[in-house]
Scaffold this motif. Structure first.
Motif, mmCIF file in Angstrom:
data_model
loop_
_atom_site.group_PDB
_atom_site.id
_atom_site.type_symbol
_atom_site.label_atom_id
_atom_site.label_comp_id
_atom_site.label_asym_id
_atom_site.label_seq_id
_atom_site.Cartn_x
_atom_site.Cartn_y
_atom_site.Cartn_z
ATOM 1 N N GLU A 324 0.842 -1.192 0.000
ATOM 2 C CA GLU A 324 0.000 0.000 0.000
ATOM 3 C C GLU A 324 0.884 1.251 0.000
ATOM 4 O OE1 GLU A 324 -2.964 -0.434 -0.546
ATOM 5 O OE2 GLU A 324 -3.600 -2.349 0.337
ATOM 6 N N GLU A 325 0.342 2.343 -0.521
ATOM 7 C CA GLU A 325 1.085 3.595 -0.593
ATOM 8 C C GLU A 325 0.240 4.760 -0.107
ATOM 9 O OE1 GLU A 325 2.141 3.935 -4.696
ATOM 10 O OE2 GLU A 325 3.920 2.661 -4.499
ATOM 11 N N THR A 326 0.910 5.827 0.304
ATOM 12 C CA THR A 326 0.211 7.051 0.662
ATOM 13 C C THR A 326 -0.347 7.689 -0.608
ATOM 14 O OG1 THR A 326 2.103 8.530 0.365
ATOM 15 C CG2 THR A 326 1.929 7.402 2.485
ATOM 16 N N ASN A 327 -1.113 8.751 -0.438
ATOM 17 C CA ASN A 327 -1.651 9.474 -1.597
ATOM 18 C C ASN A 327 -0.565 10.106 -2.451
ATOM 19 O OD1 ASN A 327 -4.190 8.768 -0.728
ATOM 20 N ND2 ASN A 327 -4.616 10.746 0.247
ATOM 21 N N TYR A 328 0.659 10.161 -1.897
ATOM 22 C CA TYR A 328 1.791 10.732 -2.637
ATOM 23 C C TYR A 328 2.643 9.647 -3.285
ATOM 24 C CZ TYR A 328 0.449 14.775 0.133
ATOM 25 O OH TYR A 328 -0.273 15.796 0.702
ATOM 26 N N GLY A 329 2.171 8.381 -3.199
ATOM 27 C CA GLY A 329 2.907 7.283 -3.819
ATOM 28 C C GLY A 329 4.127 6.844 -3.044
ATOM 29 N N ARG A 336 2.382 11.159 10.331
ATOM 30 C CA ARG A 336 1.115 11.852 10.095
ATOM 31 C C ARG A 336 0.250 11.163 9.036
ATOM 32 N NH1 ARG A 336 2.221 18.091 9.101
ATOM 33 N NH2 ARG A 336 -0.061 17.999 8.898
ATOM 34 N N GLY A 337 0.888 10.655 7.983
ATOM 35 C CA GLY A 337 0.121 10.002 6.924
ATOM 36 C C GLY A 337 -0.633 8.780 7.404
#
Length: 380
Positions: A324-329, A336-337
């Motif tokens: 899985e990745e954050t919204n920023y890839g 915080r993420g």
């Protein structure tokens, strides 16, 4: 059940509706006495079963006085699969909580075992509506879809010949193969001494892995399913005792990797690596609508089953291992993420505006903690 059928629910209706219609056709040709007699019992499963980390099907002998045969035939003739939907809706309310007063009863023992497999001691709390996540996560079936003659029909005054004809019309239900194809369990627990192995295992390759007293452990190599056969809890109590079988079964489940002991707080400690691996391996795969938000919610439910909490850094570790990745890839760092992901998943469940959504939101709010044990997300 949900208005949008899950893949399992669709598979259930697709598989069982023709079987039910076959029974309806054959049974409708029989002359029925003016007596309320039991209808066929078909497998039921909780709304959390499909994605449960332990897909267990508990199988008994038969169900006393289940429904009304003539009403069943009439309803299924007019509206095929209606009784299947009715049964699933009924099972969602966990009516069996009122059927197991003691561990010497089928449902008492089942609840005790389910609790034990998830590290819970006081199974009696289930009867008061607690441990919802565990009770939503298993399936129930019987070796005899049509009750044995001596169970109800005989006492109601039905003739032996008539009931034999009804049982013959429904004998095609009584195959393990149906459970394997539809429910895809990891473990099938049969609690019925009178099991006809040749009939029930028809169409399956079966190996005997172990036999200890009245506990027989089978394995289906093609499906990779463990099948465990023990007596009915009433019979257990007359010899070894229910506690003996509960402990023996838990030992088998742990040895086969279906159950694992959880620490009270998962914080990435070395001795919890096995638990992290277990959760990662048993989680539903990515895709098919199971995104990172669904994974966080699933994980919260699994932690709730065991009364366990997880640190946000440990959650980040699991997210990264799943890819899985954050919204920023980027990967999750436990900062915080990751906290934002917990917060967003909580609100997504709250927005459903349903009791199920509220329950899942609660689990999310309490499951994930900061390394100092404080809540990762304040819902106020």
């Amino acid at each position: 059940m949900s208005l949008t059928p899950s893949p399992l629910t669709e598979r259930y209706f697709t598989h069982y509706t023709p079987l039910v219609q076959r029974f309806v056709q054959e049974a409708s040709a029989i002359s029925h006495p003016d007596i309320k007699l039991p209808e066929p019992f078909l497998p039921l499963f909780g709304k959390g079963y499909e994605h449960s980390s332990l897909r267990l099907a508990v199988v008994g002998q038969d169900t006393l006085g289940w429904g009304d045969l003539r009403e069943f035939l009439s309803t299924e003739t007019k509206s095929p699969s209606a009784k299947l939907r009715e049964g699933l809706d009924y099972f969602d309310d966990h009516p069996f909580r009122e059927w197991g007063a003691t561990r010497q009863r089928f449902w008492g023992f089942t609840m005790m075992l389910l609790a034990a497999l998830h590290g819970q001691q006081d199974w009696h709390r289930m009867k008061a509506g607690h441990m919802r996540e565990i009770l939503d996560g298993f399936a129930w079936a019987n070796c005899n879809a049509i009750e044995l003659y001596g169970s109800t029909a005989k006492g109601m005054g039905a003739s032996a010949d008539y009931w034999a004809a009804i049982r013959k019309a429904g004998e095609h239900f009584d195959r393990l193969r149906h459970l394997l194809d539809v429910l895809k369990p990891q473990v099938v627990l049969i609690m019925y001494r009178g099991l006809n192995r040749a009939t029930y295992f028809d169409g399956c390759d079966v190996e005997i892995l172990a036999q200890k007293g009245r506990l027989t452990h089978y394995f289906l190599p093609k499906e990779k399913v463990d099948v465990i056969h023990v007596p009915h809890p009433g019979s257990m109590n007359r010899i070894e005792g229910a506690d003996y079988f509960c402990a023996a079964l838990k030992e088998v489940f742990i040895a086969r990797g279906h159950s694992i002991e959880f620490p009270a707080f998962l914080n990435g400690q070395r001795d919890a690596r096995q638990v992290i691996d277990h959760l990662r391996d048993q989680a539903p795969g990515r895709g098919l609508g199971f995104d990172k938000f669904a994974f966080v919610s699933w994980l919260a439910d699994e932690l709730a089953k065991r009364g366990t909490f997880m640190s946000v850094p440990a959650l980040a570790e699991l997210l990264n291992e799943r890819g899985e990745e954050t919204n920023y890839g980027t990967e999750y760092t436990g900062g915080r993420g990751t906290y934002a992901l917990v917060r967003y998943t909580y609100h997504r469940q709250k927005r459903l505006g349903s009791p199920e959504g509220e329950a899942k939101a609660h689990n999310i709010a309490v499951a994930f903690r900061r390394p100092d044990f404080s809540y990762a997300y304040d819902t106020e």
